[in-house]
Scaffold this active site. Structure first.
Site, PDB file in Angstrom:
ATOM      1  N   GLY A 213       9.127 -17.992 -24.480  1.00 27.51           N
ATOM      2  CA  GLY A 213      10.197 -18.874 -24.007  1.00 27.51           C
ATOM      3  C   GLY A 213      11.516 -18.168 -23.744  1.00 27.51           C
TER       4      GLY A 213
ATOM      5  CD  GLN B 250      32.129 -31.590 -30.055  1.00 27.66           C
ATOM      6  OE1 GLN B 250      31.403 -32.519 -29.751  1.00 27.66           O
ATOM      7  NE2 GLN B 250      32.880 -31.596 -31.145  1.00 27.66           N
TER       8      GLN B 250
ATOM      9  CE  LYS C 249      34.125 -45.014 -19.047  1.00 19.53           C
ATOM     10  NZ  LYS C 249      33.383 -43.927 -18.392  1.00 19.53           N
TER      11      LYS C 249
HETATM   12  C1  R5P Z   1      33.996 -40.201 -18.601  1.00 18.97           C
HETATM   13  O1  R5P Z   1      34.933 -39.682 -19.149  1.00 18.97           O
HETATM   14  C2  R5P Z   1      33.497 -39.660 -17.312  1.00 18.97           C
HETATM   15  O2  R5P Z   1      34.525 -39.679 -16.383  1.00 18.97           O
HETATM   16  C3  R5P Z   1      32.318 -40.438 -16.762  1.00 18.97           C
HETATM   17  O3  R5P Z   1      32.743 -41.749 -16.427  1.00 18.97           O
HETATM   18  C4  R5P Z   1      31.203 -40.530 -17.716  1.00 18.97           C
HETATM   19  O4  R5P Z   1      30.902 -39.297 -18.291  1.00 18.97           O
HETATM   20  C5  R5P Z   1      29.960 -41.088 -17.055  1.00 18.97           C
HETATM   21  O5  R5P Z   1      28.925 -41.162 -17.987  1.00 18.97           O
HETATM   22  P1  R5P Z   1      27.754 -42.218 -17.826  1.00 18.97           P
HETATM   23  O6  R5P Z   1      27.150 -42.029 -16.461  1.00 18.97           O
HETATM   24  O7  R5P Z   1      26.798 -41.835 -18.931  1.00 18.97           O
HETATM   25  O8  R5P Z   1      28.315 -43.570 -18.022  1.00 18.97           O
END
Ligand code: R5P
Length: 281
Positions: free
Chosen positions: A26, A83, A175
């Site tokens: 691997g 991270q 959001k």
């Molecule tokens: C968030 O900070 C990013 O801008 C994206 O909205 C996010 O990473 C999208 O992730 P997912 O498609 O899993 O909702």
């Protein structure tokens, strides 16, 4: 055409596809098939998924051994950028770890819409994060869009650039993220009734954000919803989940290869490399 090949065409330079295979156990094997590289070398490689990171470290060493005068890393999608700090005691600062290791053997770094630009300050060499928003805006010009929205306030600046470049109004949705896979988009308060909306974001991972955002817009009476992002990760076959959705279009840049990565950032990257060669950064 993949980004490295397209970049080679843009810059008028040879593009060598490094051999990449796995040993039976691997481990990664890679080789640049040429006798010497006594030139400025550009390595185009994502730091995602993990195997690409190992390949990048090995390619950096191989290029140097072949005589590379300088090594520019073009990292279209910089993995581990989310991270970017220690959120809980005992965690690593993953983004910094990646930078420190890549930094051991490179002279310049280019990324595209990295999660947080400040991460690049961990590189001691010159570095630049390029913005795909103007490229996305150019792609969608004349394609029947009335309003540009981001799914959250974090991407509002992106919607602003796309909106202003296209000469269209722009705004953002609200959001709330509950976990890596669960998000809620509040009912849209922006007037989108009868409008064809373009949602712009930096990445689509699970697709949860886009699915919730497009549903909120449809509920608020939008006539159509298109989506454009820079990095299309589409984890767990997320792209297939969009197949039966009511989205008009879903497109992303060619920072990652997938079935909808039709917006090329090759010209953007080539411009940054030409500027670097001209001593502008
Ligand atoms: C968030 O900070 C990013 O801008 C994206 O909205 C996010 O990473 C999208 O992730 P997912 O498609 O899993 O909702």
């Amino acid at each position: 055409m993949d980004l490295a090949k397209e970049l080679g065409v843009e810059l008028g330079v040879e593009c060598i596809q490094a051999a990449s295979t796995r040993f039976p156990d691997g481990e990664c094997y890679t080789r640049i098939d040429c006798d010497k590289l006594d030139d400025d070398v550009i390595i185009v490689q994502n730091t995602y998924p993990d195997g690409n990171l190992v390949e990048m470290f090995l390619l950096q060493d191989a290029a140097r051994r072949l005589g590379a005068k300088s090594i520019t890393l073009v990292i279209p999608y910089f993995g581990y950028a989310r991270q970017d700090k220690v959120f809980k005691p005992g965690e690593p600062e993953s983004a910094k770890v990646m930078c420190r290791h890549l930094d051991m053997n490179c002279d310049r770094v280019i990324t595209i819409d990295i999660h947080k630009e400040i991460i690049l300050d961990n590189f001691r060499c010159p570095h630049k994060d390029l913005k795909a928003a103007p490229v996305i805006a150019e792609y969608f010009k004349g394609k029947n869009i009335d309003l540009v929205l981001s799914p959250d306030i974090g991407a509002a600046g992106r919607a602003q650039i796309v909106g202003e470049t296209m000469g269209l109004p722009y705004d953002h949705l609200e959001k709330t993220r509950f976990s890596g896979t669960e998000v809620r988009i509040s009912p849209a308060t922006v007037d989108c009734k009868g409008k064809r909306v373009l949602i712009v974001d930096d990445m689509i991972s699970t697709g949860g954000t886009i699915i919730a955002a497009s549903q909120a817009l449809k509920d608020a009476g939008a006539a159509g919803v298109s989506v454009a992002c820079t990095h299309g990760l589409f984890v767990n076959n997320a792209l297939e989940r969009f197949a039966g959705s009511t989205l008009d279009t879903i497109l992303c840049c060619n920072t990652l290869n997938n079935a909808v990565s039709h917006i090329s950032v090759a010209g953007l990257v080539a411009g940054a490399i030409r500027d670097a060669q001209a001593g502008k950064w």
